[in-house]
Design a protein around this motif. Structure first.
Motif, PDB file in Angstrom:
ATOM      1  N   UNK A   1       0.827  -1.209   0.000  1.00  6.78           N
ATOM      2  CA  UNK A   1       0.000   0.000   0.000  1.00  6.78           C
ATOM      3  C   UNK A   1       0.862   1.260   0.000  1.00  6.78           C
ATOM      4  N   UNK A   2       1.898   1.273   0.815  1.00  5.06           N
ATOM      5  CA  UNK A   2       2.779   2.448   0.876  1.00  5.06           C
ATOM      6  C   UNK A   2       3.502   2.645  -0.456  1.00  5.06           C
ATOM      7  N   UNK A   3       3.975   1.564  -1.046  1.00  3.97           N
ATOM      8  CA  UNK A   3       4.684   1.665  -2.327  1.00  3.97           C
ATOM      9  C   UNK A   3       3.758   2.197  -3.414  1.00  3.97           C
ATOM     10  N   UNK A   4       2.527   1.722  -3.444  1.00  4.60           N
ATOM     11  CA  UNK A   4       1.575   2.233  -4.450  1.00  4.60           C
ATOM     12  C   UNK A   4       1.339   3.732  -4.261  1.00  4.60           C
ATOM     13  N   UNK A   5       1.181   4.161  -3.020  1.00  2.63           N
ATOM     14  CA  UNK A   5       0.978   5.592  -2.744  1.00  2.63           C
ATOM     15  C   UNK A   5       2.200   6.410  -3.125  1.00  2.63           C
ATOM     16  N   UNK A   6       3.387   5.905  -2.762  1.00  2.00           N
ATOM     17  CA  UNK A   6       4.614   6.633  -3.102  1.00  2.00           C
ATOM     18  C   UNK A   6       4.825   6.680  -4.610  1.00  2.00           C
ATOM     19  N   UNK A   7       4.454   5.624  -5.293  1.00  2.00           N
ATOM     20  CA  UNK A   7       4.577   5.582  -6.751  1.00  2.00           C
ATOM     21  C   UNK A   7       3.737   6.685  -7.380  1.00  2.00           C
ATOM     22  N   UNK A   8       2.489   6.768  -6.966  1.00  2.00           N
ATOM     23  CA  UNK A   8       1.599   7.800  -7.501  1.00  2.00           C
ATOM     24  C   UNK A   8       2.115   9.201  -7.166  1.00  2.00           C
ATOM     25  N   UNK A   9       2.582   9.346  -5.926  1.00  2.00           N
ATOM     26  CA  UNK A   9       3.102  10.649  -5.494  1.00  2.00           C
ATOM     27  C   UNK A   9       4.364  11.011  -6.278  1.00  2.00           C
ATOM     28  N   UNK A  10       5.221  10.036  -6.533  1.00  2.00           N
ATOM     29  CA  UNK A  10       6.457  10.293  -7.281  1.00  2.00           C
ATOM     30  C   UNK A  10       6.162  10.702  -8.724  1.00  2.00           C
ATOM     31  N   UNK A  11       5.188  10.047  -9.333  1.00  2.00           N
ATOM     32  CA  UNK A  11       4.844  10.404 -10.712  1.00  2.00           C
ATOM     33  C   UNK A  11       4.370  11.848 -10.804  1.00  2.00           C
ATOM     34  N   UNK A  12       3.768  12.367  -9.739  1.00  2.00           N
ATOM     35  CA  UNK A  12       3.286  13.749  -9.732  1.00  2.00           C
ATOM     36  C   UNK A  12       4.391  14.736  -9.369  1.00  2.00           C
ATOM     37  N   UNK A  13       5.222  14.380  -8.363  1.00  2.00           N
ATOM     38  CA  UNK A  13       6.162  15.356  -7.798  1.00  2.00           C
ATOM     39  C   UNK A  13       7.615  15.171  -8.217  1.00  2.00           C
ATOM     40  N   UNK A  14       8.026  13.965  -8.601  1.00  2.00           N
ATOM     41  CA  UNK A  14       9.421  13.653  -8.966  1.00  2.00           C
ATOM     42  C   UNK A  14      10.409  14.081  -7.878  1.00  2.00           C
ATOM     43  N   UNK A  15      10.054  13.881  -6.631  1.00  2.00           N
ATOM     44  CA  UNK A  15      10.875  14.268  -5.481  1.00  2.00           C
ATOM     45  C   UNK A  15      11.875  13.157  -5.154  1.00  2.00           C
ATOM     46  N   UNK A  16      13.164  13.539  -4.997  1.00  2.00           N
ATOM     47  CA  UNK A  16      14.209  12.550  -4.706  1.00  2.00           C
ATOM     48  C   UNK A  16      14.008  11.851  -3.364  1.00  2.00           C
ATOM     49  N   UNK A  17      13.418  12.547  -2.406  1.00  2.00           N
ATOM     50  CA  UNK A  17      13.198  11.910  -1.105  1.00  2.00           C
ATOM     51  C   UNK A  17      12.221  10.740  -1.236  1.00  2.00           C
ATOM     52  N   UNK A  18      11.309  10.844  -2.171  1.00  2.00           N
ATOM     53  CA  UNK A  18      10.386   9.733  -2.421  1.00  2.00           C
ATOM     54  C   UNK A  18      11.126   8.535  -3.001  1.00  2.00           C
ATOM     55  N   UNK A  19      12.115   8.819  -3.854  1.00  2.00           N
ATOM     56  CA  UNK A  19      12.919   7.729  -4.414  1.00  2.00           C
ATOM     57  C   UNK A  19      13.657   6.985  -3.307  1.00  2.00           C
ATOM     58  N   UNK A  20      14.223   7.720  -2.350  1.00  2.00           N
ATOM     59  CA  UNK A  20      14.921   7.074  -1.224  1.00  2.00           C
ATOM     60  C   UNK A  20      13.964   6.185  -0.438  1.00  2.00           C
ATOM     61  N   UNK A  21      12.756   6.652  -0.243  1.00  2.00           N
ATOM     62  CA  UNK A  21      11.766   5.853   0.481  1.00  2.00           C
ATOM     63  C   UNK A  21      11.404   4.593  -0.303  1.00  2.00           C
TER      64      UNK A  21
END
Length: 136
Positions: free
Chosen positions: A32-52
């Motif tokens: 669930x967290x990975x799916x949420x982070x994936x969607x968030x990353x596609x919108x924001x392209x934030x490097x901190x999300x990549x680390x997570x």
């Protein structure tokens, strides 16, 4: 060593079942967290999300192997019971020993996964603390 009976490997059933339930819950939470982070990353392209995401990938990998070793341990406990039933005690003792080793490996991986999880949470706390210091 006392004689290995049907009840000895059967005692592990409830313990392994509870462990597997906990592992499955961890897996579902990560998914669930990975799916949420994936969607968030596609919108924001934030490097901190990549680390997570990279951290979660490592934890997911460990959880997969925790489950594999735990399930294999349970299967070997069932095999042990069958071997005891057909009175092949020597092989049953060795198979049960292997089941215990696999369970130990599974629990060892759990310890490592908890260490990684704790480190990830510490990074989040540090980010919050830095943000609070910047506000002052």
């Amino acid at each position: 060593m006392e004689e290995l009976t049907l009840t000895t490997p059967a005692l592990l059933f409830s313990a392994i079942s509870l462990i597997m339930l906990a592992y499955t819950n961890r897996f579902l939470a990560y998914a669930a967290v990975i799916r949420n982070l994936h969607d968030k990353y596609l919108k924001e392209k934030d490097d901190s999300l990549l680390r997570q995401i990279i951290n979660l990938k490592a934890r997911l990998y460990l959880t997969k192997w925790m489950q594999i070793f735990g399930i294999t341990s349970l299967l070997l406990c069932v095999l042990t019971m069958f071997l005891i039933y057909v009175e092949n005690k020597l092989i049953a003792i060795w198979i049960f020993g292997i089941a215990l080793v696999l369970l130990l490996i599974s629990l060892g991986l759990l310890i490592r996964e908890i260490q990684i999880s704790t480190k990830a949470l510490q990074h989040h706390i540090e980010d919050i603390e830095e943000h609070l210091k910047a506000k002052k």
